[in-house]
Design an enzyme around this catalytic site. Structure first.
Site, mmCIF file in Angstrom:
data_model
loop_
_atom_site.group_PDB
_atom_site.id
_atom_site.type_symbol
_atom_site.label_atom_id
_atom_site.label_comp_id
_atom_site.label_asym_id
_atom_site.label_seq_id
_atom_site.Cartn_x
_atom_site.Cartn_y
_atom_site.Cartn_z
ATOM 1 N N TYR A 243 -3.417 -53.007 -12.278
ATOM 2 C CA TYR A 243 -3.360 -53.900 -11.117
ATOM 3 C C TYR A 243 -1.930 -54.016 -10.633
ATOM 4 O O TYR A 243 -1.027 -54.221 -11.432
ATOM 5 C CB TYR A 243 -3.894 -55.294 -11.465
ATOM 6 C CG TYR A 243 -5.182 -55.567 -10.720
ATOM 7 C CD1 TYR A 243 -5.167 -55.755 -9.344
ATOM 8 C CD2 TYR A 243 -6.408 -55.581 -11.375
ATOM 9 C CE1 TYR A 243 -6.343 -55.943 -8.644
ATOM 10 C CE2 TYR A 243 -7.586 -55.769 -10.674
ATOM 11 C CZ TYR A 243 -7.548 -55.955 -9.307
ATOM 12 O OH TYR A 243 -8.707 -56.129 -8.613
ATOM 13 N N GLU B 171 -1.066 -55.788 -7.348
ATOM 14 C CA GLU B 171 -1.072 -56.536 -6.076
ATOM 15 C C GLU B 171 0.346 -56.866 -5.641
ATOM 16 O O GLU B 171 1.164 -57.316 -6.443
ATOM 17 C CB GLU B 171 -1.889 -57.826 -6.222
ATOM 18 C CG GLU B 171 -3.365 -57.581 -6.006
ATOM 19 C CD GLU B 171 -4.184 -58.865 -5.994
ATOM 20 O OE1 GLU B 171 -3.606 -59.958 -5.893
ATOM 21 O OE2 GLU B 171 -5.416 -58.734 -6.083
ATOM 22 N N ASP C 51 -3.818 -42.933 15.759
ATOM 23 C CA ASP C 51 -4.584 -42.627 14.557
ATOM 24 C C ASP C 51 -4.604 -41.107 14.431
ATOM 25 O O ASP C 51 -5.346 -40.422 15.134
ATOM 26 C CB ASP C 51 -5.999 -43.203 14.708
ATOM 27 C CG ASP C 51 -6.915 -42.832 13.559
ATOM 28 O OD1 ASP C 51 -6.485 -42.063 12.673
ATOM 29 O OD2 ASP C 51 -8.061 -43.310 13.554
ATOM 30 N N THR D 281 -5.494 -40.932 7.570
ATOM 31 C CA THR D 281 -6.075 -40.688 6.259
ATOM 32 C C THR D 281 -5.202 -39.659 5.557
ATOM 33 O O THR D 281 -4.397 -38.964 6.188
ATOM 34 C CB THR D 281 -7.499 -40.118 6.370
ATOM 35 O OG1 THR D 281 -7.457 -38.967 7.218
ATOM 36 C CG2 THR D 281 -8.466 -41.128 6.960
ATOM 37 N N LYS E 91 -7.783 -35.424 4.819
ATOM 38 C CA LYS E 91 -8.315 -34.443 5.770
ATOM 39 C C LYS E 91 -7.362 -33.245 5.802
ATOM 40 O O LYS E 91 -7.147 -32.629 4.774
ATOM 41 C CB LYS E 91 -8.543 -35.120 7.116
ATOM 42 C CG LYS E 91 -9.595 -36.254 6.983
ATOM 43 C CD LYS E 91 -9.922 -36.964 8.261
ATOM 44 C CE LYS E 91 -10.930 -38.077 7.963
ATOM 45 N NZ LYS E 91 -11.216 -38.901 9.158
ATOM 46 N N ARG F 217 -8.516 -39.114 -1.317
ATOM 47 C CA ARG F 217 -9.116 -39.999 -0.315
ATOM 48 C C ARG F 217 -8.302 -41.279 -0.252
ATOM 49 O O ARG F 217 -8.278 -42.059 -1.200
ATOM 50 C CB ARG F 217 -10.560 -40.336 -0.666
ATOM 51 C CG ARG F 217 -11.458 -39.135 -0.816
ATOM 52 C CD ARG F 217 -12.916 -39.506 -0.711
ATOM 53 N NE ARG F 217 -13.299 -39.646 0.680
ATOM 54 C CZ ARG F 217 -13.570 -38.620 1.495
ATOM 55 N NH1 ARG F 217 -13.531 -37.393 1.055
ATOM 56 N NH2 ARG F 217 -13.901 -38.843 2.745
HETATM 57 C C1 LIG Z 1 -11.802 -40.100 9.263
HETATM 58 C C2 LIG Z 1 -11.228 -40.982 10.285
HETATM 59 C C3 LIG Z 1 -11.028 -42.339 10.056
HETATM 60 C C4 LIG Z 1 -11.595 -43.081 8.881
HETATM 61 O O1 LIG Z 1 -11.272 -42.688 7.669
HETATM 62 P P1 LIG Z 1 -12.140 -43.119 6.391
HETATM 63 O O2 LIG Z 1 -11.227 -42.739 5.296
HETATM 64 O O3 LIG Z 1 -13.407 -42.350 6.464
HETATM 65 O O4 LIG Z 1 -12.364 -44.598 6.466
HETATM 66 C C5 LIG Z 1 -10.367 -43.073 11.022
HETATM 67 N N1 LIG Z 1 -9.953 -42.495 12.164
HETATM 68 C C6 LIG Z 1 -10.156 -41.202 12.428
HETATM 69 C C7 LIG Z 1 -9.665 -40.627 13.714
HETATM 70 C C8 LIG Z 1 -10.822 -40.414 11.521
HETATM 71 O O5 LIG Z 1 -11.039 -39.133 11.815
#
Ligand SMILES: *Cc1c(COP(=O)(O)O)cnc(C)c1O
Length: 418
Positions: A52, A54, A197, A223, A226, A232
């Site tokens: 933990y 936090e 994003d 993220t 990807k 993850r």
């Molecule tokens: C995949 C994705 C997310 C969310 O990610 P998670 O890890 O699945 O919650 C947010 N924004 C975009 C543009 C994404 O492609």
């Protein structure tokens, strides 16, 4: 590690081994997926699972942080160096939470945010109505023009009309470059914060294969699993002006204890992404997507926006008279994994849309190049031609598995030779 699992829980072990085989047998073309390295996966499964932490480095609510503080600081430093950001928060559990936190840093509940509409390629968390981001904020959604491209005039008109606190750029199914500067200019003119994003394209940005949003955004969410090819998880990068607000929005605003095992693996992935070979990988992803798009067009597929600038392709299947779900399911039976998707202004219902989304990050990790993209386009064409012929699909599936056998996947764990 897996040796222990094999003995202690044969049932879960067997399922994991089947999944490993599936991932090596299939052409994995879901553009948000990848193969993390064995090093990333080892870090994800370490003793930090037990800890933990936090708070933030040197400001924790639990003792025993001698190592965690160093690990989180290392991940932050690597993120800042790789992307050229002032500040990095590496704690968000995933991309969805990172987005909610970023909005919460700049907008109160009920205030207005603006993002790309989901059926046009935006993410759920860009303000779609069923998402908390659409329910807790007043979400205005922009769309795309008739060519399937961002329409900066429309975005500016909406922004002037609704005066959002936050304007989000970035997408989950958009095959073209995004003009982050144009978003920044619009945001500045209406007094909004521009948040990018970059979840899908983070690996391309890291490798210099896509323009970076960092100079143009108040905060950038991403993220890590990807195209960046990490565990993850997620990060928020921002200007030092916004660091305190972002950190507070993540913890204690939305989360409790950070996933330190994930954060250690993010550090590993960021180390990998800083190498020359990763930059080559990022450029190859784009070259592969471009080649795959060209070949698909030769086979008579219509692509939204006519092609791609990044890692992703969106096929408009209307001219083939083939619903996206029917084709994606037939492809899956042929060991080619994609996802059905809406296309801009889709005339079909969202649960059975007209598009198919595919991308090249995972197959590029396996070492596939332009030549293999030609073969992949050929496989997809044949599945579309023989979509109702199960024996033909099975034959193609066997060919795909044999094709894939020539390309290694990162091993789940280091083989100790036993
Ligand atoms: C995949 C994705 C997310 C969310 O990610 P998670 O890890 O699945 O919650 C947010 N924004 C975009 C543009 C994404 O492609």
């Amino acid at each position: 590690m897996l040796d222990t699992l094999r003995v202690s829980d044969a049932e879960v072990y067997a399922l994991l081994m089947e999944e490993q085989q599936r991932q090596s047998r299939c052409l994995r073309l879901i553009p948000s997926e990848n193969y993390a390295s064995a090093a990333v996966m080892e870090a994800t499964g370490s003793w930090l699972t037990n800890k933990y932490a936090e708070g933030y480095p040197h400001k924790r609510y639990y003792e025993g942080q001698q190592i965690t503080d160093r690990i989180e600081t290392l991940a932050q430093d690597r993120a800042k160096a790789l992307f050229g950001a002032d500040h990095a928060n590496v704690q968000p559990y995933s991309g969805s939470v990172a987005n909610l936190a970023a909005y919460a840093a700049f907008a109160q509940p009920g205030e207005t945010i603006m993002g790309l509409s989901l059926p046009f390629g935006g993410h759920l968390t860009h303000g779609w109505k069923v998402s908390a981001t659409g329910r807790f904020f007043k979400a205005i959604q922009y769309t795309l023009d008739d060519q399937g491209r961002l329409d900066y005039d429309q975005i500016e008109d909406l922004a002037r009309q609704h005066r959002p606190k936050v304007i989000v750029s970035g997408a989950t199914a958009y095959p073209r470059l995004i003009d982050f500067k144009a978003f920044a200019d619009i945001a500045e003119r209406v007094g909004a914060v521009h948040i990018t994003d970059m979840a899908h394209i983070a690996g391309l940005v890291a490798g210099g294969a896509h323009p970076s949003p960092i100079p143009h955004a108040g905060a950038v969410t991403t993220t890590t699993h990807k195209s960046l090819r990490g565990p993850r998880g997620a990060m928020i990068l921002c200007h030092s002006d916004h660091a305190a607000a972002i950190d507070k929005a993540v913890f204690p605003g939305l989360q409790g204890g950070p996933h330190m095992h994930t954060i250690s693996a993010i550090a590993v992935a960021l180390g990998e992404a800083s190498t020359k070979s990763f930059a080559e990988y990022a450029h190859q992803i784009v070259k592969n997507a471009r080649r795959l798009a060209e070949k698909l067009i030769e086979y008579g597929f219509d692509l939204v926006s006519g092609g791609t600038d990044n890692h992703l392709i969106l096929i408009d299947l209307r001219n083939k008279n083939l619903p996206g779900k029917k084709l994606s399911q037939a492809l899956d039976r042929a060991n080619i994994v994609t996802n059905y998707n809406t296309i801009p202004n889709d005339p079909a219902k969202p649960f059975n849309p007209s598009g198919l989304r595919l991308g090249t990050p995972a197959v590029t990790t396996r070492g596939m190049k332009e030549e293999q993209m030609d073969a992949i386009a050929g496989f997809i064409h044949r599945v579309a031609e023989y979509v109702d012929d199960e024996s033909a699909i099975a034959r193609i599936g066997a060919e795909v598995a044999e094709f894939c056998a020539g390309f290694t996947v990162p091993p789940m764990f280091i083989d100790r030779g036993d």
